[in-house]
Design a protein around this motif. Structure first.
Motif, PDB file in Angstrom:
ATOM      1  N   TYR A 102      35.213  35.708  35.246  1.00 36.39           N
ATOM      2  CA  TYR A 102      36.559  35.546  35.157  1.00 36.39           C
ATOM      3  C   TYR A 102      37.272  36.534  34.230  1.00 36.39           C
ATOM      4  O   TYR A 102      36.833  37.070  33.497  1.00 36.39           O
ATOM      5  CB  TYR A 102      37.081  34.447  34.460  1.00 36.39           C
ATOM      6  N   LEU A 103      38.291  37.251  35.053  1.00 31.49           N
ATOM      7  CA  LEU A 103      38.974  38.607  34.404  1.00 31.49           C
ATOM      8  C   LEU A 103      39.668  38.158  33.281  1.00 31.49           C
ATOM      9  O   LEU A 103      40.131  37.020  33.144  1.00 31.49           O
ATOM     10  CB  LEU A 103      39.858  39.273  35.614  1.00 31.49           C
ATOM     11  N   VAL A 105      43.495  38.957  31.355  1.00 33.76           N
ATOM     12  CA  VAL A 105      44.699  39.000  32.473  1.00 33.76           C
ATOM     13  C   VAL A 105      45.341  40.456  32.688  1.00 33.76           C
ATOM     14  O   VAL A 105      46.138  40.659  33.464  1.00 33.76           O
ATOM     15  CB  VAL A 105      45.913  38.382  31.263  1.00 33.76           C
ATOM     16  N   ASP A 106      44.700  41.437  31.872  1.00 39.83           N
ATOM     17  CA  ASP A 106      45.057  42.966  32.357  1.00 39.83           C
ATOM     18  C   ASP A 106      44.383  43.456  33.459  1.00 39.83           C
ATOM     19  O   ASP A 106      44.379  44.300  33.821  1.00 39.83           O
ATOM     20  CB  ASP A 106      44.652  43.517  31.042  1.00 39.83           C
ATOM     21  N   GLY A 107      43.518  42.447  34.093  1.00 39.23           N
ATOM     22  CA  GLY A 107      42.800  42.890  35.356  1.00 39.23           C
ATOM     23  C   GLY A 107      41.389  43.254  35.270  1.00 39.23           C
ATOM     24  O   GLY A 107      40.862  43.605  36.339  1.00 39.23           O
ATOM     25  N   SER A 116      37.704  45.238  29.222  1.00 41.49           N
ATOM     26  CA  SER A 116      38.846  44.891  28.668  1.00 41.49           C
ATOM     27  C   SER A 116      38.982  45.107  27.283  1.00 41.49           C
ATOM     28  O   SER A 116      38.376  44.632  26.451  1.00 41.49           O
ATOM     29  CB  SER A 116      39.534  43.545  29.251  1.00 41.49           C
ATOM     30  N   ASP A 158      43.617  34.811  26.789  1.00 42.17           N
ATOM     31  CA  ASP A 158      43.910  35.929  27.639  1.00 42.17           C
ATOM     32  C   ASP A 158      43.006  36.182  28.941  1.00 42.17           C
ATOM     33  O   ASP A 158      42.833  37.041  29.212  1.00 42.17           O
ATOM     34  CB  ASP A 158      43.799  37.309  26.730  1.00 42.17           C
ATOM     35  N   ARG A 159      42.418  35.020  29.403  1.00 43.43           N
ATOM     36  CA  ARG A 159      41.801  34.928  30.647  1.00 43.43           C
ATOM     37  C   ARG A 159      42.665  34.379  31.870  1.00 43.43           C
ATOM     38  O   ARG A 159      43.744  33.862  31.952  1.00 43.43           O
ATOM     39  CB  ARG A 159      40.596  33.735  30.420  1.00 43.43           C
ATOM     40  N   ASP A 160      42.246  34.751  32.934  1.00 48.61           N
ATOM     41  CA  ASP A 160      42.610  34.276  34.325  1.00 48.61           C
ATOM     42  C   ASP A 160      42.693  32.665  34.330  1.00 48.61           C
ATOM     43  O   ASP A 160      41.642  32.100  33.677  1.00 48.61           O
ATOM     44  CB  ASP A 160      41.368  34.401  35.258  1.00 48.61           C
ATOM     45  N   ARG A 163      45.811  36.532  42.559  1.00 49.19           N
ATOM     46  CA  ARG A 163      45.963  37.068  41.110  1.00 49.19           C
ATOM     47  C   ARG A 163      47.185  36.815  40.627  1.00 49.19           C
ATOM     48  O   ARG A 163      47.180  36.260  39.501  1.00 49.19           O
ATOM     49  CB  ARG A 163      45.544  38.422  41.155  1.00 49.19           C
ATOM     50  N   VAL A 213      46.838  36.973  36.618  1.00 52.43           N
ATOM     51  CA  VAL A 213      46.240  38.418  36.356  1.00 52.43           C
ATOM     52  C   VAL A 213      46.801  39.690  37.060  1.00 52.43           C
ATOM     53  O   VAL A 213      47.339  39.415  38.195  1.00 52.43           O
ATOM     54  CB  VAL A 213      44.730  37.985  37.023  1.00 52.43           C
ATOM     55  N   GLU A 220      36.826  38.200  43.309  1.00 53.95           N
ATOM     56  CA  GLU A 220      38.052  37.368  43.467  1.00 53.95           C
ATOM     57  C   GLU A 220      37.655  36.124  44.137  1.00 53.95           C
ATOM     58  O   GLU A 220      37.928  34.915  43.966  1.00 53.95           O
ATOM     59  CB  GLU A 220      39.135  38.256  44.191  1.00 53.95           C
TER      60      GLU A 220
END
Length: 540
Positions: free
Chosen positions: A306-307, A309-311, A317, A332-334, A423, A428, A450
């Motif tokens: 899982y990314l 939030v900044d992608g 990150s 701050d996660r997806d 996203r 995200v 994704e």
């Protein structure tokens, strides 16, 4: 409309009996009923029977992959399985194929009794969709399989023929789906009363799934015409996208709740319907209780995908900080991560209204699966939340992946129409070619990521590893869980941990994947005995 999944006696007479010792073999005289096939209701009842073959909840096949672990090791995942004597994964699709063939052969009789050609073609299209569905399940597992396109008597030589080439079976799948696309009704035309029946967009979506699988399998296993399949995958997905019939639901969590049920959720493309209430319980499931007790626990490998939030992935990150407690993992996660895994404070079960920490006796990875969680359903020991088998998000992902695999690139416009729509829902940052270049990201791997998180714990991951030919890389790895936060988890159950204090479910030395064997499944031993012309898959 809730399709009534009833095994009425006539349907059993009409459909049972095919190439297995596990299935009653009936002579042709017994499956010919002169009092049937005389009305639209007759052919509709026969078609309804095919819906009973749709997969059911809970989804636990992710324990075959690196995304989930049950309460113990899985022989498909760790490479220890042996050829079975019998296997429903082989026999049941042929039951469905026989049911479909029977409708295709005898259904046209209803024309003599006033049924229109249009309505007949509708039910024949349903039969051809389900035949394609069954054959794809067989091809995924076994590769070459016997291709049977008519109902057969028990002494027919075709029951003892060798397997047909994979390519020939897939060509029939495509032909069946093309007929279905042209003759099934749109979701709009089906309306509320027809919700739950196969639509033309169901056939489009499923064709994109089949063609993506075959295209990438051909590409990475170096068999067949990869470009042909990938081109078909793009076209089928685009047709579904351009239909205007489907869109994404605003809430990812609600996809697996009552709020996501019904025609109002345009993301639904194919669903297994369950009952309505305790007083109208046509079918029910206990998905939450099964998952609560450890049927499919998320792994560290899934959670780490899982990314932020900044992608960016956690290893790139600046937002990521090493967790010091379980809740930190969600910061701050997806948003799909919190919708998929239980975290402290989530509504839970009758004996624990709010979730605290995973119970390591059952949720052995230290992560708990949140799908289909509903406190009232838990209390009643039954749930009626429908199971969405195909949803629009998959179509968008199929289009993006097939486009990149065919062309070696994908435009930002296509990313915005597919990956970035998902996203955005997940909170995200968008993916673009420039963003990928600036952050040293591989666009194809980000499309695959994704897919992994959007379709997490829905039964896709194992088959993705198979078609990408990466199962030999991922499955032999050690299966790890959460960091063992002793103060939070307590010491009632003390798990094995590695040198970094992560829970170890299965060590790498106890896992294997033979690339010369395990990309195809073994045929059941009894089937080889019944049909000497069948050959076991290599190295089984």
């Amino acid at each position: 409309m809730k399709i009534k999944y009833i095994l009425f006696p006539l349907a059993c007479v009409l459909t049972f009996g095919i190439i297995s010792c596990d299935i009653d073999r009936l002579p042709e005289t017994q499956i010919t009923d002169p009092t049937f096939w005389r009305s639209e209701n007759d052919i509709r009842m026969a078609a309804n029977y095919m819906y009973t073959f749709l997969p059911t909840l809970p989804v636990t096949t992710d324990v075959w992959s690196d995304d989930a672990f049950g309460i113990g090791p899985n022989p498909i995942s760790d490479g220890t399985r042996l050829p079975p004597s019998t296997d429903g994964n082989y026999n049941n699709p042929y039951r469905l194929i026989r049911a479909a063939n029977n409708i295709l052969q005898k259904g046209p009789r209803v024309l003599e009794f006033g049924v229109s050609q249009e309505n007949l073609d509708w039910y024949l299209a349903e039969a051809r969709f389900f035949r394609a569905w069954a054959y794809f399940g067989l091809v995924q597992r076994y590769g070459n399989v016997p291709l049977i396109l008519e109902t057969l008597i028990e002494t027919d030589d075709k029951l003892f023929a060798p397997a047909d080439p994979r390519e020939s079976v897939v060509d029939i799948i495509y032909a069946d789906l093309d007929f279905a696309i042209n003759n099934l009704r749109t979701p709009t035309r089906l309306g509320e009363s027809g919700y739950g029946r196969i639509s033309n967009t169901t056939a489009m979506a499923f064709k994109s799934r089949v063609a993506l699988f075959e295209g990438t399998f051909a590409k990475y296993h170096q068999t067949g015409d990869a470009n042909r399949h990938l081109t078909l995958a793009i076209a089928a997905a685009k047709a579904c996208m351009d239909s205007g019939e489907h869109d994404l639901l605003s809430s990812y969590f609600d996809l697996f709740q009552y709020a996501g049920e019904g025609r109002a959720n345009r993301e639904n493309i194919l669903v297994r319907q369950y009952g309505i209430s305790l007083s109208d319980a046509v079918l029910f499931h206990n998905a939450q209780r099964n998952l609560e007790t450890g049927a499919a626990n998320p792994t560290k490998a899934l959670v780490d995908s899982y990314l932020m939030v900044d992608g960016l992935p956690i290893e790139k990150s600046p937002l990521y900080e090493t967790p010091t407690r379980i809740l930190d993992d969600f910061e701050d996660r997806d948003l799909r991560m919190a919708a998929t895994l239980f975290k402290e404070g989530d509504p839970y079960i009758g004996t624990m209204p709010l979730f605290n920490v995973p119970n390591l006796s059952f949720q052995r990875t230290g992560y708990a699966n949140r799908r289909y969680a509903n406190p009232v359903d838990w209390q009643n020991s039954r749930s009626f939340i429908d199971y969405t088998i195909i949803r629009y998000a998959e179509v968008l992902l199929n289009f993006a992946e097939a486009t990149y695999e065919l062309n070696g690139t994908i435009s930002d416009e296509d990313l915005n129409a597919t990956v970035n729509r998902l996203r955005t829902r997940a909170g995200v940052a968008n993916l673009s070619n420039a963003f990928a270049s600036q952050n040293d990201l591989d666009v194809l791997q980000e499309i695959r990521r994704e897919r992994r998180v959007e379709l997490a714990l829905e039964g896709f991951r194992y088959w993705d590893l198979i078609r990408w030919k990466t199962a030999e890389i991922e499955l032999p790895k050690a299966v790890l869980g959460n960091y063992y936060f002793e103060e939070e988890f307590g010491t009632a159950v003390t798990p094995e941990v590695n040198e970094d204090n992560f829970i170890v479910l299965q060590r790498a030395e106890n896992r294997s994947f033979d690339p010369n064997r395990d990309y195809l499944w073994p045929l059941p031993i009894n089937e080889l005995g019944l049909n000497p012309s069948l050959e076991q898959n290599p190295n089984w």
